[in-house]
Design an enzyme around this catalytic site. Structure first.
Site, PDB file in Angstrom:
ATOM      1  N   GLU A 129     -10.326   8.458  -2.675  1.00 36.48           N
ATOM      2  CA  GLU A 129     -10.641   9.857  -2.949  1.00 36.48           C
ATOM      3  C   GLU A 129     -11.968   9.972  -3.706  1.00 36.48           C
ATOM      4  OE1 GLU A 129      -6.050  11.511  -3.086  1.00 36.48           O
ATOM      5  OE2 GLU A 129      -7.038  10.902  -4.942  1.00 36.48           O
ATOM      6  N   THR A 147       0.839  -1.186   0.000  1.00 43.08           N
ATOM      7  CA  THR A 147       0.000   0.000   0.000  1.00 43.08           C
ATOM      8  C   THR A 147       0.871   1.231   0.000  1.00 43.08           C
ATOM      9  OG1 THR A 147      -1.727   1.173   1.189  1.00 43.08           O
ATOM     10  CG2 THR A 147      -0.108   0.020   2.515  1.00 43.08           C
TER      11      THR A 147
END
Length: 409
Positions: free
Chosen positions: A280, A193
């Site tokens: 997002e 990640t």
């Protein structure tokens, strides 16, 4: 708003014996925000990590690989947000080295015992003077029960701090596992990640740590995508402090090894899925499940083709069951001998396409009902074999464009 995600209360995050976090506000990019974290390890900890496979990797990634290779015994990690120190050339390497030296002096360690991590804006000089100035405050703050603050301190465009804990029993001893991660955009980790840190007090030999980190990443962070971009700074670190009172795990295939790996994988998947839920501008959390493939690799190809398609992602944002977009993505995923007449497509429990064509019993209102949900499973059956794989992703909304258009403002 994140999709069905809230921050874990600090009281529910278990301290890991042998690990302390210290947090400070160093003003690296913006004032009055936690942007500097120091992770301190007791001597004797085992450390493994995986990093981005982006060839344009950031300076701290290069230094982490170098320091891990020296096998000096990692004793501390230094994490800053607001500046990625990527695309900065030799100057970036010098600044990252200087930060390691500054922390090493504070702790009376060698710089090779420090791992640096950075996240934020690319191609800007790292303000290592501000980092050095913030170290005394971070070290003064160091304590075992600081995981919640650490999760906040590594955030960039995240809206929710990501942290999870669990406890299991190994060899009659209680073992603690706690992890944090950050990431909300530029996510198609080709290893792990954006940033992730997981620790346990389990006793694990150093020789197993690289394998453990790789297997955990492969089953979790390597199965998520938000926008298809692989970051320059992706890093996932796994620590075993060796302080629990049980016999050391010397094989991940032993009973204790399997139990520990399963418990740590559960935390890693929660962290990875939290990144997608906080993507997002995300409004939908989607599970892309592909089965009936010849190999897991071709199942992943199909899953990622669907998960990366802007047309698919925007259709989900609009709750529009324009599901031919999914079939088109399956077709261009890269399986040369794919037989479209064997493909079935489901939205949750609704059979949409059968043998490559619209199912006779499919009704548009059924597809729309599913598409309006905040969590949706897309299941594709290829009809080629018994392999399967799963990827988690989110939709693509107006806010994704706004957030990334204004990122440097």
């Amino acid at each position: 708003m994140p999709v069905n995600l809230v921050a874990t209360p600090a009281a529910d995050l278990y301290p890991v014996p042998g690990v302390r976090w210290g947090i400070a506000e160093a003003g690296i990019r913006k004032a009055n925000r936690k942007d500097l974290a120091v992770l301190l390890l007791e001597d004797g900890a085992s450390v493994g990590a995986v990093f981005t496979q982006n060839r344009f990797c950031a300076a701290p990634v290069q230094i982490c690989r170098e320091h891990l290779g020296k096998k000096s015994g990692i004793r501390a990690m230094l994490i800053n947000t607001g500046n990625a120190n990527a695309g900065t050339g030799d100057d970036g390497l010098s600044r990252a080295h200087a930060s390691c030296i500054a922390l090493a002096r504070e702790l009376n360690l060698s710089p090779e015992q420090i791992l640096p991590f950075s996240t934020g804006v690319i191609m800007e000089p790292l303000p290592n003077d501000r980092i050095a100035a913030g170290l005394p405050a971070a070290l003064a703050d160091a304590r075992e029960d600081n995981w919640a603050n650490a999760a906040e301190a590594i955030m960039t465009t995240d809206t929710v701090a990501k942290a999870f804990s669990s406890r299991i029993t190994l060899g009659g001893a209680q073992v603690t596992i706690t992890g944090i991660s950050k990431g909300a955009g530029m996510i198609r980790p080709n290893m792990a990640t954006m940033l992730g840190f997981m620790a346990t007090d389990a006793c694990v030999s150093q020789g197993l740590m690289a394998q453990l980190a790789k297997e955990l990443a492969e089953g979790s962070f390597n199965r998520v995508t938000i926008d298809g971009d692989t970051s320059t700074n992706d890093s996932f670190v796994v620590v075993a402090t060796n302080q629990a009172r049980h016999s050391p795990v010397t094989s991940l295939d032993s009973d204790d090894g399997k139990a520990l790996r399963a418990a740590m994988l559960d935390i890693a998947r929660k962290l990875a899925q939290a990144i997608v839920r906080d993507g997002e501008g995300a409004t939908k959390f989607m599970t892309i499940q592909v089965e009936g493939g010849k190999t897991g690799e071709e199942c992943r190809k199909v899953a990622y083709a669907i998960a990366h398609s802007p047309l698919v992602k925007t259709a989900f944002f609009a709750s529009d069951p324009n599901l031919g977009r999914i079939l088109a993505a399956v077709g261009y995923a890269g399986i040369d001998d794919l037989d479209q007449t064997k493909i079935d497509l489901y939205l949750d429990d609704v059979l949409v396409a059968k043998n490559g064509g619209r199912h006779a019993g499919y009704a548009e209102e059924d597809g729309q009902r599913v598409m309006k949900q905040s969590e949706i499973t897309v299941r594709v059956v290829l009809g080629r074999g018994i392999a399967s794989d799963t990827v988690w992703t989110c939709d693509l909304s107006y806010d994704y464009v706004k957030i990334n258009a204004d990122y440097r403002s």
